[in-house]
Design a protein around this motif. Structure first.
Motif, PDB file in Angstrom:
ATOM      1  N   MET A  96      -4.690   8.381  14.773  1.00 29.02           N
ATOM      2  CA  MET A  96      -5.368   8.303  13.481  1.00 29.02           C
ATOM      3  C   MET A  96      -6.124   6.978  13.463  1.00 29.02           C
ATOM      4  N   GLY A 135      -5.769   7.702   4.151  1.00 26.81           N
ATOM      5  CA  GLY A 135      -5.755   6.265   4.301  1.00 26.81           C
ATOM      6  C   GLY A 135      -4.872   5.603   3.249  1.00 26.81           C
ATOM      7  N   PRO A 136      -4.394   4.406   3.542  1.00 27.75           N
ATOM      8  CA  PRO A 136      -3.557   3.685   2.577  1.00 27.75           C
ATOM      9  C   PRO A 136      -4.307   3.359   1.290  1.00 27.75           C
ATOM     10  N   PHE A 157     -13.201  -3.492   9.371  1.00 31.36           N
ATOM     11  CA  PHE A 157     -12.119  -3.454  10.350  1.00 31.36           C
ATOM     12  C   PHE A 157     -11.911  -2.024  10.852  1.00 31.36           C
ATOM     13  N   TYR A 189      -7.568  -4.981   1.484  1.00 34.41           N
ATOM     14  CA  TYR A 189      -8.445  -4.009   2.112  1.00 34.41           C
ATOM     15  C   TYR A 189      -8.682  -2.821   1.185  1.00 34.41           C
ATOM     16  N   TYR A 191       0.843  -1.189   0.000  1.00 38.80           N
ATOM     17  CA  TYR A 191       0.000   0.000   0.000  1.00 38.80           C
ATOM     18  C   TYR A 191       0.881   1.242   0.000  1.00 38.80           C
ATOM     19  N   GLN A 227      -3.542   4.030  13.983  1.00 41.50           N
ATOM     20  CA  GLN A 227      -2.198   4.142  13.453  1.00 41.50           C
ATOM     21  C   GLN A 227      -1.433   5.193  14.230  1.00 41.50           C
ATOM     22  N   TYR A 239      -8.743   0.085  12.633  1.00 46.04           N
ATOM     23  CA  TYR A 239      -7.345   0.145  13.046  1.00 46.04           C
ATOM     24  C   TYR A 239      -7.074   1.524  13.641  1.00 46.04           C
ATOM     25  N   LEU A 248      -8.382   4.329  11.272  1.00 47.70           N
ATOM     26  CA  LEU A 248      -8.636   3.921   9.901  1.00 47.70           C
ATOM     27  C   LEU A 248      -9.648   2.784   9.865  1.00 47.70           C
ATOM     28  N   PHE A 250      -9.398   1.039   2.226  1.00 51.05           N
ATOM     29  CA  PHE A 250      -9.375   1.882   3.419  1.00 51.05           C
ATOM     30  C   PHE A 250     -10.197   3.149   3.220  1.00 51.05           C
ATOM     31  N   GLY A 251     -10.716   3.661   4.320  1.00 51.17           N
ATOM     32  CA  GLY A 251     -11.240   5.011   4.339  1.00 51.17           C
ATOM     33  C   GLY A 251     -10.101   6.006   4.450  1.00 51.17           C
ATOM     34  N   SER A 252     -10.456   7.269   4.439  1.00 48.11           N
ATOM     35  CA  SER A 252      -9.438   8.323   4.446  1.00 48.11           C
ATOM     36  C   SER A 252      -8.931   8.646   5.841  1.00 48.11           C
ATOM     37  N   GLY A 253      -9.529   8.042   6.861  1.00 46.00           N
ATOM     38  CA  GLY A 253      -9.010   8.213   8.213  1.00 46.00           C
ATOM     39  C   GLY A 253      -9.683   9.320   8.991  1.00 46.00           C
ATOM     40  N   GLY A 274       2.863   1.532  13.734  1.00 44.93           N
ATOM     41  CA  GLY A 274       2.156   1.003  12.575  1.00 44.93           C
ATOM     42  C   GLY A 274       0.654   0.920  12.813  1.00 44.93           C
ATOM     43  N   LEU A 275       0.012   0.081  12.043  1.00 47.83           N
ATOM     44  CA  LEU A 275      -1.433  -0.135  12.162  1.00 47.83           C
ATOM     45  C   LEU A 275      -1.694  -1.269  13.144  1.00 47.83           C
ATOM     46  N   ARG A 310     -13.008  13.814   9.248  1.00 48.77           N
ATOM     47  CA  ARG A 310     -11.569  13.807   9.012  1.00 48.77           C
ATOM     48  C   ARG A 310     -10.792  14.181  10.272  1.00 48.77           C
ATOM     49  N   PHE A 356     -12.802  -6.158  14.501  1.00 47.08           N
ATOM     50  CA  PHE A 356     -13.295  -6.402  13.164  1.00 47.08           C
ATOM     51  C   PHE A 356     -14.624  -7.145  13.210  1.00 47.08           C
ATOM     52  N   THR A 391       5.517  -1.595   9.762  1.00 46.67           N
ATOM     53  CA  THR A 391       5.419  -0.209  10.233  1.00 46.67           C
ATOM     54  C   THR A 391       5.701   0.802   9.132  1.00 46.67           C
ATOM     55  N   LEU A 423      -4.823  -3.477  14.989  1.00 46.29           N
ATOM     56  CA  LEU A 423      -6.226  -3.826  14.822  1.00 46.29           C
ATOM     57  C   LEU A 423      -6.962  -3.694  16.145  1.00 46.29           C
TER      58      LEU A 423
END
Lengths: 111, 113
Positions: free
Chosen positions: B88, A43-44, B33, B102, A36, B37, B35, B90, B104-107, B42-43, B9, B48, A103, B45
């Motif tokens: 953040m 978002g990714p 899901f 996946y 990604y 971040q 997540y 997600l 993803f949404g924009s967060g 990282g991401l 947002r 879900f 990460t 979980l």
């Protein structure tokens, strides 16, 4: 324990300077490895899926490859607009459709 | 164009508030899901869901709950927001089957003060 490790954490390249990002995994029974791209504050976005060792996928200046232990994202002649964080993720069997993410590698391409 | 839409947002909430983060997908995906971040981590979980009214804990469910009353909507609830939940968030969805990635949404950037 299943793990996904990305290296380097950060990479600065001059425009046109090719390089590779690494994603190594210790997952048993890999069902798919995903790359990604994530821009700041967003978002990714999906880039590639790789299913089996030896597989390669390409998109513009990006090429993803997969071995039994790692994946590489090769960036050829990068441009400033390629600057982003690149994430890899693996889909593990028997996890209820769960992905494990690295990460990320933060890439900066300098004009 | 297929989408995962997160309702906000940016959010700023006070400690102790109950916070709702909404996520809607228009792709008829079974799996959704949440997540969070954070830099260097990282991401991770949180929860879900693989079907309506079904939910499963992820790696860090403490302090969160979820609701999935309709297939297209998956809500994350912070029961009593704390500053360590500044992050953040997600949302993602994917269809059942091997193997789909996946979307993803924009967060949502949540700040708890």
């Amino acid at each position: 324990e299943d793990q996904v490790t990305q290296s380097p954490e950060a990479l600065r390249l001059q425009e046109g300077e090719s390089s590779s990002l690494n994603c190594s995994y210790t997952v048993s029974g890999l069902r798919g490895l995903f790359w990604y791209r994530q821009d700041p504050g967003k978002g990714p976005e999906f880039l590639f899926t790789l299913y089996s060792a030896g597989e390669e996928k390409e998109k513009e200046r990006l090429k993803a490859t997969l071995t039994k232990k790692e994946s590489f994202l090769h960036i050829t002649a990068p441009k400033p607009e390629d600057s982003a964080t690149y994430l890899c993720a693996v889909l593990v069997p028997n996890t209820g459709n769960q992905f494990y993410f690295g990460t990320g590698t933060s890439l900066t391409v300098i004009p | 164009d297929v989408k995962v839409t997160q309702s906000s947002r940016y959010l700023v909430k006070r400690t102790g508030e109950k916070v709702f983060l909404e996520c809607v997908q228009d792709m008829d995906h079974e799996n959704m899901f949440w997540y969070r971040q954070d830099p260097g981590l990282g991401l991770r979980l949180i929860y879900f869901s693989y079907d309506v009214k079904m939910k499963e804990k992820g790696d860090i469910p403490e302090g969160y709950s979820v609701s999935r009353e309709k297939k297209e909507r998956f809500s994350l609830i912070l029961e009593s927001a704390s500053t360590n939940q500044t992050s953040m968030y997600l949302c993602a969805s994917r269809p059942t089957g091997n193997p789909y990635g996946y979307t993803f949404g924009s967060g949502t950037r949540l700040t708890v003060v």
